[in-house]
Structure formats: C-alpha cells, structure tokens
Design an enzyme around this catalytic site. Structure first.
Site, PDB file in Angstrom:
ATOM      1  N   THR A  76     -19.081  27.575 -16.777  1.00 44.31           N
ATOM      2  CA  THR A  76     -18.111  28.528 -16.224  1.00 44.31           C
ATOM      3  C   THR A  76     -18.244  28.640 -14.710  1.00 44.31           C
ATOM      4  OG1 THR A  76     -17.614  30.890 -16.113  1.00 44.31           O
ATOM      5  CG2 THR A  76     -19.815  30.329 -16.817  1.00 44.31           C
ATOM      6  N   ASP A  77     -17.145  29.030 -14.059  1.00 37.25           N
ATOM      7  CA  ASP A  77     -17.213  29.265 -12.600  1.00 37.25           C
ATOM      8  C   ASP A  77     -18.063  30.492 -12.276  1.00 37.25           C
ATOM      9  OD1 ASP A  77     -15.466  31.262 -13.477  1.00 37.25           O
ATOM     10  OD2 ASP A  77     -13.831  30.718 -12.120  1.00 37.25           O
ATOM     11  N   GLU A  78     -18.352  31.318 -13.281  1.00 38.07           N
ATOM     12  CA  GLU A  78     -19.111  32.544 -13.014  1.00 38.07           C
ATOM     13  C   GLU A  78     -20.537  32.251 -12.554  1.00 38.07           C
ATOM     14  OE1 GLU A  78     -18.545  35.868 -15.601  1.00 38.07           O
ATOM     15  OE2 GLU A  78     -16.660  35.092 -16.359  1.00 38.07           O
TER      16      GLU A  78
ATOM     17  N   GLY B  88     -13.198  26.111 -28.215  1.00 37.82           N
ATOM     18  CA  GLY B  88     -13.637  24.999 -29.066  1.00 37.82           C
ATOM     19  C   GLY B  88     -12.628  24.700 -30.166  1.00 37.82           C
TER      20      GLY B  88
ATOM     21  N   TYR C 151     -24.665  37.295 -18.557  1.00 36.85           N
ATOM     22  CA  TYR C 151     -23.917  36.157 -19.116  1.00 36.85           C
ATOM     23  C   TYR C 151     -23.937  34.989 -18.129  1.00 36.85           C
ATOM     24  CZ  TYR C 151     -19.822  33.182 -19.863  1.00 36.85           C
ATOM     25  OH  TYR C 151     -18.993  32.087 -20.015  1.00 36.85           O
TER      26      TYR C 151
ATOM     27  N   TYR D  17     -10.563  47.807 -14.904  1.00 40.88           N
ATOM     28  CA  TYR D  17     -11.813  48.206 -14.257  1.00 40.88           C
ATOM     29  C   TYR D  17     -11.600  48.523 -12.767  1.00 40.88           C
ATOM     30  CZ  TYR D  17     -14.897  46.745 -18.100  1.00 40.88           C
ATOM     31  OH  TYR D  17     -15.554  46.633 -19.284  1.00 40.88           O
TER      32      TYR D  17
ATOM     33  N   ARG E 254      -8.841  36.675 -10.089  1.00 45.16           N
ATOM     34  CA  ARG E 254      -9.221  35.659 -11.078  1.00 45.16           C
ATOM     35  C   ARG E 254      -8.166  34.560 -11.111  1.00 45.16           C
ATOM     36  NH1 ARG E 254     -13.080  38.245 -10.398  1.00 45.16           N
ATOM     37  NH2 ARG E 254     -14.407  39.310 -11.910  1.00 45.16           N
TER      38      ARG E 254
ATOM     39  N   ASN F  39     -11.241  31.402 -15.649  1.00 42.56           N
ATOM     40  CA  ASN F  39     -10.897  32.199 -16.840  1.00 42.56           C
ATOM     41  C   ASN F  39      -9.827  31.506 -17.664  1.00 42.56           C
ATOM     42  OD1 ASN F  39     -12.494  34.132 -15.602  1.00 42.56           O
ATOM     43  ND2 ASN F  39     -11.090  35.798 -16.072  1.00 42.56           N
ATOM     44  N   ASN F  40     -10.074  31.380 -18.961  1.00 41.17           N
ATOM     45  CA  ASN F  40      -9.096  30.768 -19.870  1.00 41.17           C
ATOM     46  C   ASN F  40      -8.224  31.844 -20.507  1.00 41.17           C
ATOM     47  OD1 ASN F  40     -10.248  27.764 -21.429  1.00 41.17           O
ATOM     48  ND2 ASN F  40     -10.916  28.538 -19.465  1.00 41.17           N
TER      49      ASN F  40
ATOM     50  N   LYS G   7     -25.655  31.212 -18.397  1.00 38.39           N
ATOM     51  CA  LYS G   7     -24.897  29.956 -18.309  1.00 38.39           C
ATOM     52  C   LYS G   7     -25.457  29.090 -17.172  1.00 38.39           C
ATOM     53  CE  LYS G   7     -21.755  28.814 -20.394  1.00 38.39           C
ATOM     54  NZ  LYS G   7     -21.596  28.122 -21.705  1.00 38.39           N
TER      55      LYS G   7
HETATM   56  P1  NAD Z   1     -15.986  32.288 -27.954  1.00 35.56           P
HETATM   57  O1  NAD Z   1     -16.900  33.457 -27.816  1.00 35.56           O
HETATM   58  O2  NAD Z   1     -14.563  32.505 -28.350  1.00 35.56           O
HETATM   59  O3  NAD Z   1     -16.594  31.228 -28.997  1.00 35.56           O
HETATM   60  C1  NAD Z   1     -17.961  30.931 -29.055  1.00 35.56           C
HETATM   61  C2  NAD Z   1     -18.206  30.227 -30.388  1.00 35.56           C
HETATM   62  O4  NAD Z   1     -19.594  29.875 -30.437  1.00 35.56           O
HETATM   63  C3  NAD Z   1     -17.904  31.112 -31.604  1.00 35.56           C
HETATM   64  O5  NAD Z   1     -17.172  30.383 -32.569  1.00 35.56           O
HETATM   65  C4  NAD Z   1     -19.292  31.468 -32.140  1.00 35.56           C
HETATM   66  O6  NAD Z   1     -19.323  31.687 -33.528  1.00 35.56           O
HETATM   67  C5  NAD Z   1     -20.090  30.224 -31.723  1.00 35.56           C
HETATM   68  N1  NAD Z   1     -21.530  30.498 -31.602  1.00 35.56           N
HETATM   69  C6  NAD Z   1     -22.121  31.524 -30.956  1.00 35.56           C
HETATM   70  N2  NAD Z   1     -23.457  31.443 -31.090  1.00 35.56           N
HETATM   71  C7  NAD Z   1     -23.705  30.338 -31.824  1.00 35.56           C
HETATM   72  C8  NAD Z   1     -24.897  29.717 -32.303  1.00 35.56           C
HETATM   73  N3  NAD Z   1     -26.101  30.230 -32.048  1.00 35.56           N
HETATM   74  N4  NAD Z   1     -24.792  28.572 -33.024  1.00 35.56           N
HETATM   75  C9  NAD Z   1     -23.568  28.041 -33.305  1.00 35.56           C
HETATM   76  N5  NAD Z   1     -22.413  28.594 -32.898  1.00 35.56           N
HETATM   77  C10 NAD Z   1     -22.485  29.729 -32.166  1.00 35.56           C
HETATM   78  O7  NAD Z   1     -16.089  31.540 -26.550  1.00 35.56           O
HETATM   79  P2  NAD Z   1     -14.989  30.689 -25.773  1.00 35.56           P
HETATM   80  O8  NAD Z   1     -14.189  31.598 -24.928  1.00 35.56           O
HETATM   81  O9  NAD Z   1     -14.325  29.765 -26.713  1.00 35.56           O
HETATM   82  O10 NAD Z   1     -15.941  29.856 -24.800  1.00 35.56           O
HETATM   83  C11 NAD Z   1     -16.420  28.549 -25.151  1.00 35.56           C
HETATM   84  C12 NAD Z   1     -17.284  28.052 -24.008  1.00 35.56           C
HETATM   85  O11 NAD Z   1     -16.534  28.056 -22.783  1.00 35.56           O
HETATM   86  C13 NAD Z   1     -18.528  28.904 -23.760  1.00 35.56           C
HETATM   87  O12 NAD Z   1     -19.599  28.057 -23.470  1.00 35.56           O
HETATM   88  C14 NAD Z   1     -18.138  29.737 -22.540  1.00 35.56           C
HETATM   89  O13 NAD Z   1     -19.275  30.100 -21.789  1.00 35.56           O
HETATM   90  C15 NAD Z   1     -17.244  28.787 -21.790  1.00 35.56           C
HETATM   91  N6  NAD Z   1     -16.237  29.417 -20.913  1.00 35.56           N
HETATM   92  C16 NAD Z   1     -15.315  30.281 -21.422  1.00 35.56           C
HETATM   93  C17 NAD Z   1     -14.360  30.829 -20.561  1.00 35.56           C
HETATM   94  C18 NAD Z   1     -13.280  31.761 -21.057  1.00 35.56           C
HETATM   95  O14 NAD Z   1     -12.467  32.232 -20.255  1.00 35.56           O
HETATM   96  N7  NAD Z   1     -13.192  32.044 -22.346  1.00 35.56           N
HETATM   97  C19 NAD Z   1     -14.366  30.527 -19.187  1.00 35.56           C
HETATM   98  C20 NAD Z   1     -15.347  29.655 -18.724  1.00 35.56           C
HETATM   99  C21 NAD Z   1     -16.265  29.081 -19.588  1.00 35.56           C
END
Ligand code: NAD
Length: 326
Positions: free
Chosen positions: A125-127, A13, A149, A206, A213, A178-179, A153
C-alpha cells in the site's frame, strides 16, 4: 499455469480471482487458481463462484506453515493479498496486524522459496510512505508509516524484499492507492458512506475532511498486479496510482449526491489518531516499464460502484447486521 492466491475471498483478491476465472487476463485463460483464505470478518466465500472447474478454495491460515508450504508446491506463481487491512481496527488493536501482515508474509515467502515458485507478487500500500504535504512519492521514497496497519505493511515489504536479496526469491512488490469498487467491506469509507446513505442514515467524516486520497478502481489495480506478475522485475517495487485525488469531504458530497441525499447527511466526527493528511504517488515506473495505465475514470467508476451497492443489498446487509461495521 497454476496460481496460488492468498486472501482471494477479500475485496481485491476476489476481484483478481473472478477476472482470472472469467478469462480477463490474456494468456491466462487456462490458469488454475488455488485460493487460500481464512475467511476472517473481511473474507466472504460468496465473493467467489461456488464451484468452478479452474478454482480450488482452501479455508486456512497463511500462518499455518505446513499448509502454505504444501499448497505452494507445484504452483507457477503466487499472489499474496491476505492481510488485516483496516486502519481503524489497527488503532484499536495492532496484534492481529503484526501477526497476519508480518509473520504471515514471512510464512508465505518461506513457502514460495521452499517450493521454488517462479513468480511471486506481494501486494502492499502507499500508506507505507506516511503522509506527504506536497509532491509525490516514487518507489525510492523512505518508508515512514504512521498507523499500526501501515507499519505492519512496511515491515511485510521489507520481509518480502529480504527474501529476494538473501535468497533470490523472484518477488515483486506493488504499492497502490486507496481502492474502491464492488464487494468492498462496508467498514471502508466509500461502502460505509454508500450503505448508510442508502439506509437514510448520516455519514461520518473524520475531522475537517481535508485529507487527500487518490482513488483507484479495483479493476485497474488488479490489471496492474497482473502486469507485474507477467513482466515485473524481481526485487522491484511498483507504485500503482490513479491520478484522481479528492478530499474526503469532497468525496462525501459526491456520494451523497449519487445517493440522492443532501449535504445535511454529512457529519464531522473526531479525527482518527495520527490521520495521514495526503497521499500522492508517482506511478511513472509501472507506466514506462509495463505499459500500465488506469482505464476507469473516477466519475464513472464511482457511479458504477454506488449502483452496485444499491442493486446488491443482499451482499452487504448481512455484514452490517452482523455488527461488523464500526
Ligand atoms: P480485505 O480485508 O477485503 O481482504 C483480506 C482477505 O485476507 C480476507 O478475505 C481475509 O479473510 C483474508 N485473510 C486475513 N487474514 C488471513 C490469514 N491469516 N490467512 C489467510 N487469509 C487471511 O482486504 P483488501 O482490501 O482486499 O486488501 C487486499 C490487499 O491489498 C491487502 O494486502 C491490503 O493491505 C492491500 N491494499 C488494500 C487497499 C485498499 O484500498 N483496500 C489499498 C492498498 C493496499
């Protein structure tokens, strides 16, 4: 243009918000961004500019329905990133995942509906598809999540789609692989490995490390999210892949090499419960309909990411010292 971004202080974000504020998405150079973030262990206010004329930061919870409803009022678009995002934590305790990812998404969709928000993008997510031995998933593949998780989702996806089908909320969904990239919390595999290697510590892999991935640079992910916001169809799902599949063990070797360490720094540890063996996305829809293609090659993106962690210990050391790393 006014955009509400939930979870905008997290890894993905915040990249999206910084790019918007830097004028990185043509046509959106004047967009005003409101970030709603609870600043959980995963959120970091320092991931965003301390002050910016086009940024409003609100410290709050997506489960606070009055707050989300008030913030959604008058917004042209809403991008919903906020989530609990770490699989290992969901295995230790799933409650926060159901609360934030399922109930939280419902609260966000409800607020967007009440406010009449013109465009909504829900980030998934693809998961949610589970694990696939061979072949690829397209957007009509069944949802067969394995971890708490991924299950939360998948549930959030169904909630978001129900708001389209029932109420006509103009929401589109993205499911990405995965990012990786700068500002990712050091609990996740790539930054965990890099920060440990930079400290001269061994890295855990693991099981046999044979899990496959596909790694997507965060900048390519966020450009795809922006394309979906601009031109995606309401009620539609868009896979976002990268095409660069490697096993976790191969990746561990590459990271060790990039950090100037040898293979003796890689330690096999007991496998994660119900560890998905392989993820693989068909991203034909987003390419055909929205003309999106990833631009960052894995070699270059990985080297740039390792360099960022090497150059920014002041960002990750406090997180590691706080004990917020498994
Ligand atoms: P992250 O854990 O780095 O960030 C999540 C953010 O959400 C944090 O800033 C946290 O403070 C905020 N948050 C959590 N609970 C909250 C609440 N109740 N109210 C308001 N804010 C809240 O996650 P990310 O890696 O940036 O992932 C962002 C999105 O992308 C997620 O929806 C995740 O499922 C999805 N995603 C991530 C990946 C990856 O590889 N990181 C892959 C696929 C999808």
């Amino acid at each position: 243009m006014k955009i509400l971004v939930t979870g905008g202080a997290g890894f993905i974000g915040s990249h999206y918000v910084r790019t918007l504020l830097d004028g990185g998405y043509p046509g959106f150079e004047d967009a005003h961004v409101t970030v709603l973030d609870l600043l959980t262990y995963a959120g970091n206010r320092e991931n965003l500019p301390a002050a910016h004329p086009r940024l409003t930061f609100v410290h709050g919870d997506i489960l606070d329905r009055d707050l989300v409803t008030a913030l959604a009022e008058g917004q042209d678009a809403l991008v919903h990133f906020a989530a609990e995002s770490h699989v290992d934590r969901s295995i230790r305790s799933g409650a926060a995942f159901v609360r934030t990812n399922v109930e939280g998404t419902q609260a966000v969709m409800e607020a967007a509906l009440a406010a009449g928000t013109g465009r909504v993008v829900h980030i998934s997510t693809d998961e949610v598809y589970g694990s696939i031995e061979e072949g690829v998933w397209d957007e009509s593949s069944p949802l067969l999540p394995n971890s708490p998780y991924a299950a939360s989702k998948a549930a959030s996806d169904l909630v978001a789609l129900a708001y389209f089908r029932t109420h006509g909320l103009p929401v589109s969904l993205t499911r990405c692989s995965n990012n990786y990239g700068p500002y990712q919390h050091p609990e996740k595999f790539i930054p965990l490995s890099v920060t440990r290697l930079l400290e001269g510590r061994p890295i855990p892999v693991y099981g046999d490390g044979g899990q496959v991935r596909e790694w997507l640079h965060v900048d390519d992910h966020c450009r795809a999210v922006q394309r979906v916001l601009e031109a995606g169809r309401a009620g539609e799902v868009y896979n976002i892949g990268a095409g660069s599949a490697v096993t976790n063990l191969e990746l561990a070797h590459r990271l060790a090499e990039l950090c100037g360490a040898g293979p003796e720094m890689i330690r096999h540890v007991t496998d994660r419960k119900a560890h998905d063996r392989r993820y693989a996305l068909d991203q034909g829809r987003i390419e055909r309909e929205l003309g999106h293609r990833p631009l960052t090659g894995f070699e270059a993106g990985l080297a740039q990411t390792v360099a960022w962690y090497r150059d920014n210990p002041q960002w990750w050391k406090p997180v590691v010292e706080d004990g917020e790393r498994p």
